[in-house]
Design a protein around this motif. Structure first.
Motif: not given
Length: 806
Positions: A557-563, A584-595
Motif C-alpha cells: 500500500s505504500v512506496m518504500r523509503t528504504t531498501l 545478495l544485492f539489489e540496485l533499486g530506488n527509494e521514494y522520498i516525498p518532497g515539495d
C-alpha cells in the motif's frame, strides 16, 4: 467483422479467385484476415431424400421403417424414431445422412440394425446439421427437418444438402482496427476488395417507390442535443406483415454471425451489415404523442431495454424519447416496447448518427456493448444515414412486407466530415523509400475514392481516419504493396551511448557479481508494517511514505523509503526455505516525498548476507571491494553510535556492530550486523548482515578514470611506529592521523601489524603498531627526511590522544 463471400460477390466479381488468395491479398493491403471457414465443412454424404413409404416397426411402437429415395438406383431403408415422421410424411423431402457420412462435431453415421431392421443411414434434424429454428423457422426443434421449396432451384432427391439449403457460403473474419469503421460493412470491404485486386465495384443507389402520404402528419422529430446527434432520419412503413425472411437473407445473416428473427428485424440487421450503419425499427403504437426527441436523459431516469433489464440513466447519456419516456438508449439498444411484435401494424425506421465518445461512455457505464455501439463508438459518417434508410425501405418493398410512406424526415446539422491532407509525391517517396511515379500514386488513391487536386488529397466522407500526409503515404504503400518496398539500411542513426549514471550502475552490478553476490529484484511498494519490523523510530522521516491510491492490498500500500526491509524480507524467505547461506544485492530506488507533487527517487544499493563464514568484516569487505571497483579511496568508517542521524535505519542494526561509511564528510552508506530484535521479527535465527549505499553520493566521490603511475625508480624507507592510546580510539582514526601528518607525497603504505593489551600497558589503554613505507619519486629519501615525516605523524597522533610507546 464476418464477411459472407456470397454477399461480397454482389459487389465484386471474385468467383474465379480462391479464398486463400483472397485472404492473402486483403491482409497485404491492410485488411487483416484472422480466419476463414466454409459453412457445413464437417458435413459430408448428406443428401436430399424423398420419403417413399413409412411402415411401423415390427418390434417397436416408437420406431418406423422408411424407404427413402436418395437419387440412387434403389431407394434405401432408414429406421427413425422421430415423432413427426409417420404415414402422412410420404412425399416429404428430408436430409438423409448416408452410410459413411459425417455430421458436425465429428459424428460418423454407419449402417446397422435397429431392433432387427436394417437402417442404411439416418434422417437428420436441424440440430444434427448444426442449425437452429432461427435459420429455418418453419421446421420443428424435436423432429426431422422437413425441407420446403424456398427458391427457384428445385429440390430433387440426391441433391447435396449444402446446395439444397444454402449451407455452402464461406465466411471470412476480418480484424477491423478502430480507425477504419467504414470496413465494418460489406460495402466497405467490397471497396477494399475492388481496390486491392483492381476489380470493378458494382454499387447501386438504393431506391423505393413508396405510397402517397405525409410523414409529418404521422411523426414529429426534434434534436435537442445537436452536438451528440449530428443527423436523425426517419421513415414510416404502414400495414406491415411480420413474418419469416427469405432464405437468401437468412443465409447471409447466418454467415455474418447474426441470428435471423423476423423480416423487419432482419432488414435492420441486414442494412447494418451491408452499409455499416446501425438502424432501429419502432412500433409506432408505443411512441407516445407520435413524437421523437433526441435529448439527454434526466438524472435517475429509467428504461427497460430489449434484453428485459431495467437500467438507470445519467444526465450525460443520450436517449431517444417520445412525449413521455425514453424509448431507446441512443446508439446502444432500444427499449422493451420499441421492438417489433407479431401484431405490429405500422413501423418507424430510424437511421441516425451519434457521437462516438458519448456512445462508448454510455455503453460502458451501462455494461451493454452491442453491435450498434461497436460501430457508433468508432465514428460514422452522417452522410450514410439516408442511403441506409433508403436501402431498408427498398428491402421492405422487395420482400413485400409493408407499404412505405414516400416522404421521410431528415434532421441534419450539416456537419462536413470530409478530410483532406497534403499530397507531395516526392515526400511520399522519401518517406517510404520508394520511387513510385506520381501518376501511379494518384491512380492508387483514385481506386480508394480519393481525389487529388491543388496539392491536396481529398478523402471520401466515410474515411474519417485521414489526418496528415503520412496517412496518404500509407494508402499509397498498401496498394503499391508493402512487399514491393525495397529494403534500405537505416541512415543517420547515432549509436546509443549510456549515460554516466548507467555506466556507474553497471560497474556496481559487475562489482557485486564478481564478489560472489546474487542480484535480487523486489517490489517498490511495501507494507507500512515493514517499518516496525526494522525498529524504525516512530518519528522517523522515513515513515512518511507515498501512499498508493489503488493498492492490491495492505501489504503493498505504500512506496518504500528504504531498501533495508526488502532485503531482509528476501533473506528471511531464503532462511525459511533452508538455504544455509546467502549473499545478495539489489540496485533499486527509494521514494522520498518532497515539495513537488512527485517524490524523489534516489538510487540505492543494498547488500545482505548470512551463513557460512559471514561476519561484520565480511560485509565490510564487500563494501570495500565495491568502493575499490568504482574508484572510491580513503573512505572512513565510524561506529553508528553518535552518527546515526545520517541514517534512520541505524535502529535496524546491532548498536555495537554497525558503521557509517563516508568520504570527505559525506555519508555514503551504512553497514553492519542486524539487530537481534529485527532478526526475531523476520524469523531469522542466525546472525545476518546488511548494508545500504547511496549511489548518487558514491558516484560523486568516485574516480572512474584510472591514472597510470610508473614503477618507482628509487628505494623505499621503512619505519615502525608503536603508539599507546585509549582503547576506545579506532585504529582507522590512528591511520588517518598518520596520513594527515606525513602527507601523500612520500607516504606509500601503512600496515597495522600489532595490537597489544596487557600488563605492560595501562588499563583502558592499548598499544597499536604500524609499519610505514616511505618513498619519494624525486630521489632517495634521507634519514633526516624520514625522521621528520615520522615526527609530523606523531604530532597528529598526539592531537587525538595517542603517544609514542616507550
Amino acid at each position: 467483422m464476418d464477411l459472407s463471400m456470397r454477399w461480397l460477390s454482389d459487389y465484386v466479381d471474385i468467383e474465379d479467385m480462391s479464398v486463400k488468395d483472397y485472404c492473402s491479398g486483403m491482409t497485404m493491403s491492410g485488411s487483416k484476415v484472422e480466419v476463414y471457414e466454409t459453412e457445413g465443412a464437417e458435413i459430408s454424404k448428406v443428401v436430399v431424400g424423398k420419403i417413399l413409404s413409412v411402415a411401423p416397426h415390427e418390434n417397436s411402437d416408437r420406431l418406423v421403417v422408411c424407404m427413402v429415395d436418395v437419387g440412387a438406383e434403389q431407394p434405401v431403408q432408414i429406421v427413425t424414431g422421430a415423432p413427426n415422421i409417420r404415414e402422412h410424411s410420404v412425399g416429404a423431402l428430408v436430409p438423409a445422412a448416408l452410410d459413411g457420412s459425417t455430421l458436425p462435431g465429428g459424428k460418423k453415421i454407419k449402417k446397422g440394425k435397429l431392433r432387427g431392421k436394417e437402417s442404411n443411414g439416418m434422417l437428420c434434424s436441424l440440430g444434427e446439421l448444426g442449425l437452429t429454428l432461427h435459420d429455418f423457422p418453419y421446421a420443428i426443434e424435436d423432429g426431422i427437418f422437413i425441407l420446403q421449396q424456398e427458391t427457384d432451384k428445385e429440390l430433387i432427391p440426391g441433391m447435396d444438402i449444402h446446395e439444397a439449403i444454402g449451407l455452402n457460403d464461406t465466411r471470412v473474419e476480418f480484424e477491423i482496427t478502430s480507425n477504419r469503421p467504414d470496413c465494418m460493412s460489406v460495402i466497405g470491404l467490397a471497396r477494399e476488395t475492388a481496390a486491392t485486386f483492381n476489380l470493378p465495384l458494382n454499387l447501386k443507389e438504393p431506391k423505393f417507390k413508396g405510397i402517397y402520404g405525409n410523414i409529418s402528419e404521422m411523426l414529429k422529430v426534434s434534436i435537442e442535443n445537436k452536438e451528440l446527434c449530428s443527423r436523425y432520419c426517419a421513415a414510416v412503413v404502414k400495414n406491415v406483415k411480420i413474418g419469416m425472411s427469405p432464405l437468401w437473407m437468412r443465409e447471409r445473416l447466418r454467415a455474418s454471425g447474426v441470428r435471423p428473427i423476423n423480416n423487419f428485424v432482419d432488414i435492420t440487421n441486414y442494412v447494418m451489415l451491408e452499409y455499416g450503419h446501425p438502424m432501429h425499427a419502432f412500433d409506432i403504437r408505443y411512441i407516445s404523442g407520435n413524437s421523437i426527441t433526441i435529448r439527454n436523459a434526466a438524472e435517475g431516469e429509467t428504461i427497460t431495454t430489449l434484453d428485459g433489464q431495467e437500467r438507470t440513466l445519467k444526465s450525460n447519456m443520450l436517449v431517444i424519447a417520445d412525449a413521455e419516456k425514453p424509448v431507446a438508449v441512443a446508439g446502444v439498444m432500444g427499449g422493451e416496447y420499441s421492438g417489433i411484435m407479431d401484431d405490429t401494424a405500422d413501423v418507424v425506421f430510424e437511421a441516425a448518427c451519434f457521437d462516438g465518445a458519448s456512445v462508448r461512455t454510455t455503453a460502458k457505464t451501462l455494461g451493454m456493448r452491442t453491435d450498434a455501439s461497436a460501430r457508433f463508438e468508432k465514428g460514422l459518417d452522417p452522410r450514410m444515414c439516408v442511403p441506409a434508410l433508403n436501402r431498408a425501405l427498398e428491402l421492405v418493398e422487395e420482400l413485400g412486407c409493408g407499404e412505405v410512406v414516400r416522404t421521410v424526415i431528415d434532421c441534419s446539422n450539416g456537419v462536413d466530415t470530409q478530410k483532406k491532407a497534403p499530397f507531395d509525391a516526392d515526400w511520399i517517396n522519401r518517406f517510404l523509400g520508394t520511387d513510385i511515379p506520381e501518376g501511379e500514386m494518384i491512380s492508387y488513391l483514385e481506386k480508394l475514392d480519393f481525389k487529388v487536386e491543388n496539392g491536396y488529397a481529398y478523402a471520401p466522407p466515410y474515411r474519417i481516419d485521414i489526418e496528415c500526409k503520412s496517412d496518404i503515404a500509407e494508402e499509397v504503400a498498401r496498394l503499391y504493396g508493402y512487399n514491393n518496398i525495397p529494403k534500405t539500411i537505416i541512415r543517420g542513426v547515432a549509436a546509443a551511448t549510456p549515460t554516466p549514471e548507467q555506466v556507474f550502475s553497471r560497474k556496481l552490478l559487475s562489482a557485486c557479481t564478481s564478489l560472489g553476490a546474487y542480484e535480487i529484484t523486489t517490489f517498490s511498494f511495501i507494507s507500512p508494517k515493514f517499518y516496525d519490523k526494522i525498529n524504525l523510530p516512530a518519528d522517523s522521516k522515513l515513515r512518511n511514505s507515498v501512499v498508493i491510491s489503488n493498492p492490491l492490498g495492505e501489504d503493498t500500500s505504500v512506496m518504500r523509503t528504504t531498501l533495508i526491509p526488502s532485503m531482509i524480507e528476501v533473506m528471511a524467505r531464503n532462511y525459511n526455505n533452508r538455504n544455509a547461506a546467502v549473499n545478495l544485492f539489489e540496485l533499486g530506488n527509494e521514494y522520498i516525498p518532497g515539495d513537488s507533487e512527485l517524490p524523489d527517487e534516489p538510487l540505492r544499493l543494498s547488500l545482505g548476507m548470512y551463513g557460512g563464514d559471514a561476519d561484520f568484516y565480511s560485509i565490510k569487505g564487500m563494501v570495500e571491494g565495491i568502493f575499490d571497483a568504482v574508484g572510491i579511496e580513503d573512505a572512513e568508517y565510524e561506529p553508528c553510535k553518535g552518527v546515526s542521524d545520517a541514517f534512520d535505519e541505524a535502529a535496524a542494526f546491532h548498536p555495537g556492530r554497525c558503521a557509517v561509511v563516508s568520504k570527505d564528510g559525506v555519508a555514503l552508506g551504512i553497514l553492519g550486523e542486524l539487530h537481534p530484535k529485527v532478526l526475531e521479527n523476520y524469523g531469522i535465527e542466525v546472525r545476518a548482515y546488511a548494508a545500504k549505499l547511496n549511489v548518487p553520493e558514491m558516484m560523486s566521490a568516485a574516480v572512474l578514470q584510472k591514472t597510470y603511475k610508473p614503477l618507482p625508480k628509487y628505494p623505499a624507507t621503512t619505519r615502525d611506529l608503536a603508539v599507546v592510546c585509549d582503547d576506545s580510539i579506532p585504529v582507522a582514526k590512528l591511520e588517518k592521523a598518520i596520513k594527515d601528518g606525513i602527507g601523500g607525497k612520500i607516504l606509500e603504505t601503512i600496515t597495522l601489524f600489532d595490537v597489544y593489551k596487557g600488563k605492560q600497558i595501562e588499563s583502558g589503554k592499548k598499544s597499536v603498531a604500524f609499519s610505514i613505507v616511505l618513498r619519494s619519486s624525486e630521489g632517495t629519501l634521507t634519514d633526516e627526511q624520514a625522521d621528520n615525516a615520522v615526527k609530523k605523524a606523531l604530532k597528529k597522533l598526539s592531537e587525538i590522544g595517542a603517544e609514542l610507546r616507550q
